[in-house]
Design a protein around this motif. Structure first.
Motif, mmCIF file in Angstrom:
data_model
loop_
_atom_site.group_PDB
_atom_site.id
_atom_site.type_symbol
_atom_site.label_atom_id
_atom_site.label_comp_id
_atom_site.label_asym_id
_atom_site.label_seq_id
_atom_site.Cartn_x
_atom_site.Cartn_y
_atom_site.Cartn_z
ATOM 1 N N GLY A 114 0.837 -1.198 0.000
ATOM 2 C CA GLY A 114 0.000 0.000 0.000
ATOM 3 C C GLY A 114 0.867 1.241 0.000
ATOM 4 O O GLY A 114 1.971 1.233 -0.542
ATOM 5 N N LYS A 115 0.363 2.298 0.639
ATOM 6 C CA LYS A 115 1.112 3.553 0.682
ATOM 7 C C LYS A 115 2.366 3.333 1.534
ATOM 8 O O LYS A 115 2.272 3.021 2.729
ATOM 9 C CB LYS A 115 0.229 4.640 1.302
ATOM 10 C CG LYS A 115 0.861 6.007 1.310
ATOM 11 C CD LYS A 115 -0.194 7.075 1.621
ATOM 12 C CE LYS A 115 0.425 8.452 1.719
ATOM 13 N NZ LYS A 115 1.150 8.672 2.969
ATOM 14 N N PRO A 116 3.549 3.479 0.931
ATOM 15 C CA PRO A 116 4.762 3.070 1.651
ATOM 16 C C PRO A 116 5.177 4.007 2.775
ATOM 17 O O PRO A 116 5.091 5.228 2.652
ATOM 18 C CB PRO A 116 5.836 3.052 0.556
ATOM 19 C CG PRO A 116 5.324 3.910 -0.537
ATOM 20 C CD PRO A 116 3.834 3.900 -0.454
ATOM 21 N N VAL A 117 5.606 3.398 3.860
ATOM 22 C CA VAL A 117 6.181 4.120 5.002
ATOM 23 C C VAL A 117 7.445 3.365 5.386
ATOM 24 O O VAL A 117 7.431 2.130 5.454
ATOM 25 C CB VAL A 117 5.217 4.106 6.213
ATOM 26 C CG1 VAL A 117 5.860 4.761 7.418
ATOM 27 C CG2 VAL A 117 3.909 4.771 5.872
ATOM 28 N N VAL A 118 8.530 4.107 5.604
ATOM 29 C CA VAL A 118 9.772 3.450 6.017
ATOM 30 C C VAL A 118 10.028 3.731 7.493
ATOM 31 O O VAL A 118 10.071 4.893 7.915
ATOM 32 C CB VAL A 118 10.956 3.915 5.148
ATOM 33 C CG1 VAL A 118 12.272 3.348 5.681
ATOM 34 C CG2 VAL A 118 10.745 3.485 3.702
#
Ligand code: HQG
Length: 170
Positions: free
Chosen positions: A130-134
């Motif tokens: 989905g919407k990427p978060v690192v």
């Protein structure tokens, strides 16, 4: 090959040993019996060309295994614990954040939480969900607190779980 070597070898009647290895001859024969024929050359090409080097052959070329990513609890890769760098990265989807803040990173259906040295790798992993978060994992502090880390043959960092106090969410 990921399906049978990481998750469900029984779908083609294959057996893995305790370290995740399968006999190449058996894999080829059983795949053919289940309508998934591949030649030895195909298999060697997959091993050589996999962008992430997902598979390894034994030194004698008789056996093959996945380097990481297993969900079969009985597979022990027999990796030696190693000290991680100070920071490692985990890519996830924004919709998982509320849960991760509470429970930390859990392996889900896999045997380990997967971490990377590079943020770029984490972005690629995250984009699948989905919407990427690192997220930054304070791996050095975790290690100092007694958590074990492993480096797979294809350079994926593995650990059992990451408690929330070792995650930087900013
Ligand atoms: C998330 C690929 C809610 C986690 C990649 C991830 C990787 C949580 C998802 C390898 C959570 C599991 C593994 C929590 C973690 N609450 N969600 N407490 N803790 N999650 O596919 O790391 O291409 O099992 O963030 O490159 O995405 O197959 O793990 O989003 O190395 O070789 O739960 O798979 O390798 O998803 O990927 P996955 P992953 P291959």
């Amino acid at each position: 090959m990921s399906l049978v070597l990481r998750h469900a070898p029984e779908t083609i009647g294959l057996g893995l040993d305790e370290n995740g290895w399968a006999e190449v001859d058996q894999l080829l024969a059983k795949a053919a019996l289940h309508g998934k024929a591949l030649t030895r050359a195909d298999l060697l090409a997959v091993v050589a060309d996999s962008d992430k080097q997902r598979f390894a052959l034994s030194p004698d070329g008789q056996r093959i295994r996945a380097n990481q990513g297993h969900s079969i609890a009985a597979v022990d890769l027999a990796l030696t614990p190693v000290a991680p760098p100070e920071f490692l990265y985990h890519g996830t989807a924004s919709r998982f954040l509320a849960s991760i803040v509470t429970t930390g990173l859990r392996p889900g259906s896999r045997n380990h939480v997967h971490l990377s040295l590079q943020t770029e790798t984490a972005v690629n992993v995250a984009t699948r969900h989905g919407k990427p978060v690192v997220l930054t994992v304070l791996a050095g502090a975790m290690h100092a607190a007694g958590h074990l880390f492993y480096l797979s043959e294809n350079k994926v960092w593995l650990t059992a779980n990451v408690p929330p106090q070792f995650i930087r969410f900013d």
